[in-house]
Design an enzyme around this catalytic site. Structure first.
Site, mmCIF file in Angstrom:
data_model
loop_
_atom_site.group_PDB
_atom_site.id
_atom_site.type_symbol
_atom_site.label_atom_id
_atom_site.label_comp_id
_atom_site.label_asym_id
_atom_site.label_seq_id
_atom_site.Cartn_x
_atom_site.Cartn_y
_atom_site.Cartn_z
ATOM 1 N N ARG A 175 0.828 -1.215 0.000
ATOM 2 C CA ARG A 175 0.000 0.000 0.000
ATOM 3 C C ARG A 175 0.856 1.256 0.000
ATOM 4 N NH1 ARG A 175 -5.608 1.604 1.190
ATOM 5 N NH2 ARG A 175 -6.229 -0.580 1.328
ATOM 6 N N GLU B 284 -9.180 6.393 7.626
ATOM 7 C CA GLU B 284 -7.765 6.617 7.323
ATOM 8 C C GLU B 284 -7.478 7.858 6.482
ATOM 9 O OE1 GLU B 284 -5.921 2.161 7.079
ATOM 10 O OE2 GLU B 284 -7.455 2.690 5.619
#
Length: 786
Positions: free
Chosen positions: A327, A735
């Site tokens: 990621r 997030e």
């Protein structure tokens, strides 16, 4: 209707549907102390307590482990060793068998659990752990990644490569080139409630585990493996956590497994709650990275090619380091289009605790790398970094340059709204005027310098492991019209339960207080994914909506048949249902349906559409959509000490059609502060023996209330809706706000740069502690003189 709530049948709207501001369902309980956490639960009679015995070397073999004094200590019932694990001595979430429940003959980091004392009291167990005598043969230990080779050094899991175009050729042809390296520190989760697990043995193979975890199904599987029993014998339940932030996605496995093993062995309840120090020493953290970058660009600041290497300190086992470092690569573009790009990861083995998930899951580290490249280009061409940011944005739908919308992983960006976000924040924060004011201030201030930065965020939403993008829910409608809701998500303070309840209330058109969400348990909703990747509401909200719609359709079919009206004449109104030309209270229709033997329970399910990912090729569509935001921060620094203050922050963030703006605002504010802490004051430090020295609040500094910006303006954009059909067109908010804290790091960099008249890129590493700020100031002064 229940005695606590009598809905107004004639109300124009229900109370607490979607897109309304509702308080967190447990907010009042948090304030008064009524909220029940695992340590608040009454302990069954005879409950035993566990305490971990931790290794005192970073790497070595165990020559002798003498626990005789421990066993004979007052109040000690048992000492569990690796050989006492009846099933598999492994809790690795990826199934790589590299993470033992208890170390077996070899230790790989300072603080690794090697035994577990089971005592009549917690204090007896804690005191007894100190009596163990362990003799080691020490082996060379790898602590820091600074001296490692990301290509040839040992990795904990296979790396990833993303490639589009020929980056090397593009950089070689570019008029300007820069190469550099950046260090980005890790971060301790510092949840208010530490790890805890309580296991209660049942008959046969059964055990019930109450565990502070974001992933009950994984705990269920790990406990089953450790006990050597099937998953159906293990029930895991969690009502709420006192914070998680990713630290309870995999790290709770160990405590749950040990509690369950001891509970089954002694047929007594067992609870394990480590001290804060032990918690911080023995559990994983955000990965720290060394980022090598090379960028080619033209005289205007257009990026032509970029080459990244993201090397991460992963610790002794894989844990979630594979997807975390993946990621990081997925976000090395942030909001920028790279005509040619090569990005590689290096998940490096070290003799430190195995690092794990943390809010953003590697994405923030990737974005920080992108923003460093922007700063390098801006200083090289002598422009405001904001100009370079806007110049290199992904194209808008009407961008005449065309083709500027493909990511390094070959996903097309279809929902880009960063241009409007930046334009609106630039205006509302009065960026241009304040920039001139800061320049004038710095020209007349020799000691205190000010800096400002406006940084964007584009955050991909979905688990990159495609199979995790699914969720289940269980919906019961009782004969009084009240609703019982259970889903696979976990509540850690983020308001997930409130939002999912709002979705169900909206579907049935009943007041929110008629919907009861119960504790997450593997006995009701099976095979759930972790509450992570910002997808808790997206997945569980849709699953709950699906379950509610199944019941709603049955009620519609029943009403249409009973009252002999077409289906389209059965309409759910606030707390009532219009059937033809009459209106029936929702509870009355439910009671009628029950008498007619209509099923009033449903298992809902949802899987995210469109997503796919081929890791071997580095291509696919790993994200369902992107969330966008931006922050503008202003700081002042003391160039004699390195101390600084955040004077003002303006944030504009978008959450699509927000289900609950009050909760979303809290998430944005909290995410920003946590991100700011990561990049400024929160410093993890291991000594050369591998001992974590910042293992308590006395040595690890999270932001305080006094560290918030003096002026803090947070706004949710009120115009966007999710491009894709998410739950009520809302967007994730867990997030995406976290990387907004980058604006503080770059504002500090801007203030430091002023001591050399903005001629030199400060290359300020993170966390930008006062010491690092002072060293950067002194370095720039020296370079300017040279």
């Amino acid at each position: 209707m229940n005695k606590h709530a009598t809905p107004n049948l004639q109300a124009a709207k229900i109370k607490g549907g979607v897109a309304t501001d509702q308080r967190h369902d447990s907010a009042h309980k948090h304030v008064t102390g009524e909220a029940m956490y695992i340590d608040d639960m009454p302990e069954p009679a005879g409950t035993l307590h566990g305490c971990l015995g931790l290794s005192t070397v970073a790497h070595g073999t165990i020559r002798d482990l003498d626990v005789s004094a421990v066993r004979s200590a007052p109040g000690v019932v048992d000492v569990l060793l690796a050989g006492d694990v009846p099933g598999e001595n492994d809790i690795s979430p990826t199934g790589r068998h590299d993470e033992p429940v208890l170390a077996d003959g070899k230790v790989q980091f300072f603080g690794q659990p090697i035994f577990c004392v089971i005592g009549e009291t917690r204090e007896a167990a804690r005191r007894a752990t100190r009596l163990a005598k362990v003799t080691y043969t020490e082996l060379p230990a790898i602590i820091d990644i600074g001296e490692l080779d990301p290509v040839s050094s040992k990795l904990v899991t296979p790396p990833l490569t993303l490639k589009r175009g020929d980056a090397a050729a593009a950089i070689a042809r570019a008029p300007r080139r820069i190469k550099g390296q950046m260090r980005v520190g890790g971060q301790e989760h510092f949840y208010l409630e530490g790890h805890i697990a309580m296991a209660i043995p049942g008959e046969d193979q059964d055990v019930t585990v109450y565990c502070s975890t974001q992933h009950p199904s994984e705990v269920q599987h790990m406990v089953g493996h450790a006990l050597g029993v099937p998953s159906h014998a293990v029930t895991v339940e969690i009502r709420r956590m006192g914070g998680g932030f990713g630290g309870k996605e995999t790290q709770g496995n160990q405590f749950a497994a040990l509690a369950a093993i001891a509970a089954k062995k002694h047929r007594r309840a067992v609870k394990i709650r480590p001290d804060r120090d032990d918690d911080m020493i023995a559990t994983g953290k955000r990965h720290d990275f060394l980022i090598d970058y090379e960028v080619g660009f033209d005289g205007e600041g257009n990026i032509l090619g970029v080459d990244f290497m993201f090397a991460a300190r992963c610790g002794f086992s894989a844990d979630l380091s594979g997807p975390v470092t993946d990621r990081a690569l997925f976000h090395c573009d942030n909001t920028y289009f790279y005509p040619a790009v090569l990005a590689k990861s290096a998940p490096l083995y070290t003799n430190t605790v195995s690092n794990t998930a943390f809010r953003g899951f590697g994405g923030p580290q990737g974005m920080v790398g992108a923003e460093r490249v922007i700063d390098e280009v801006a200083f090289a061409v002598g422009k405001d970094p904001l100009e370079i940011r806007k110049l290199n944005f992904y194209g808008a739908s009407d961008d005449k340059r065309g083709g500027r919308n493909v990511t390094p992983y070959h996903q097309t960006v279809e929902d880009n709204i960063i241009h409007r976000i930046i334009a609106e924040l630039e205006e509302s924060s009065d960026y241009a005027r304040r920039r001139r004011t800061i320049d004038a201030f710095n020209a007349n201030s020799s000691v205190v310098k000010r800096g400002m930065a406006l940084t964007p965020v584009k955050f991909g939403i979905s688990f990159t492991a495609t199979h995790y993008n699914q969720a289940g829910a269980l919906v019961h409608v009782y004969t009084d019209g009240s609703v019982h809701l259970n889903h696979g998500g976990t509540e850690m303070g983020q308001g997930l339960n409130t939002k999912v309840a709002q979705v169900v209330a909206e579907e049935f058109q009943i007041d929110l207080d008629q919907v009861k969400i119960t504790a997450t348990t593997t006995g009701k909703v099976p095979n759930t994914s972790a509450t992570a990747a910002s997808s808790g509401t997206d997945l569980n909200g849709m699953a709950a909506q699906n379950g509610a719609r199944q019941i709603k359709e049955r009620l519609t079919d029943f009403a249409a048949e009973k009252y002999q009206v077409p289906h389209d004449q059965v309409v759910f109104l606030p707390n009532r249902v219009r059937v033809g030309n009459q209106e029936i209270a929702f509870a009355d229709l439910v009671k009628q349906a029950y008498m007619a033997r209509i099923q009033l329970s449903a298992a809902g399910f949802y899987k995210t559409p469109k997503i796919h990912w081929n890791r071997d090729k580095g291509e696919g569509r790993p994200f369902y959509y992107f969330a966008y935001g931006a922050a503008c921060s202003e700081v002042s620094i003391d160039t004699l000490t390195g101390e600084y203050m955040v004077e003002r922050t303006d944030i504009l963030h978008e959450t699509g059609r927000s289900l609950n703006r009050a909760i979303d605002l809290g998430q944005v504010e909290g995410g920003f502060i946590q991100g700011m802490g990561w990049l400024t004051t929160e410093e993890l430090w291991w000594d050369d023996k591998g001992r974590l020295r910042t293992h308590a609040p006395s040595t690890y500094k999270i932001p305080l209330a006094s560290d918030r910006p003096k002026i803090f303006n947070v706004t949710l954009a009120n115009w966007p809706e999710a491009y894709e059909p998410t739950v009520h067109r809302s967007k994730a908010v867990g997030e995406p706000p976290f990387p907004l804290g980058m604006s503080v790091l770059h504002a500090l960099s801007d203030a430091v740069a002023s001591v050399a008249d903005h001629k030199i890129c400060p290359r300020l590493d993170a966390p930008a502690t006062p010491e690092r700020v002072l060293m950067a100031v002194e370095r720039l002064k020296a370079e300017a003189k040279a």
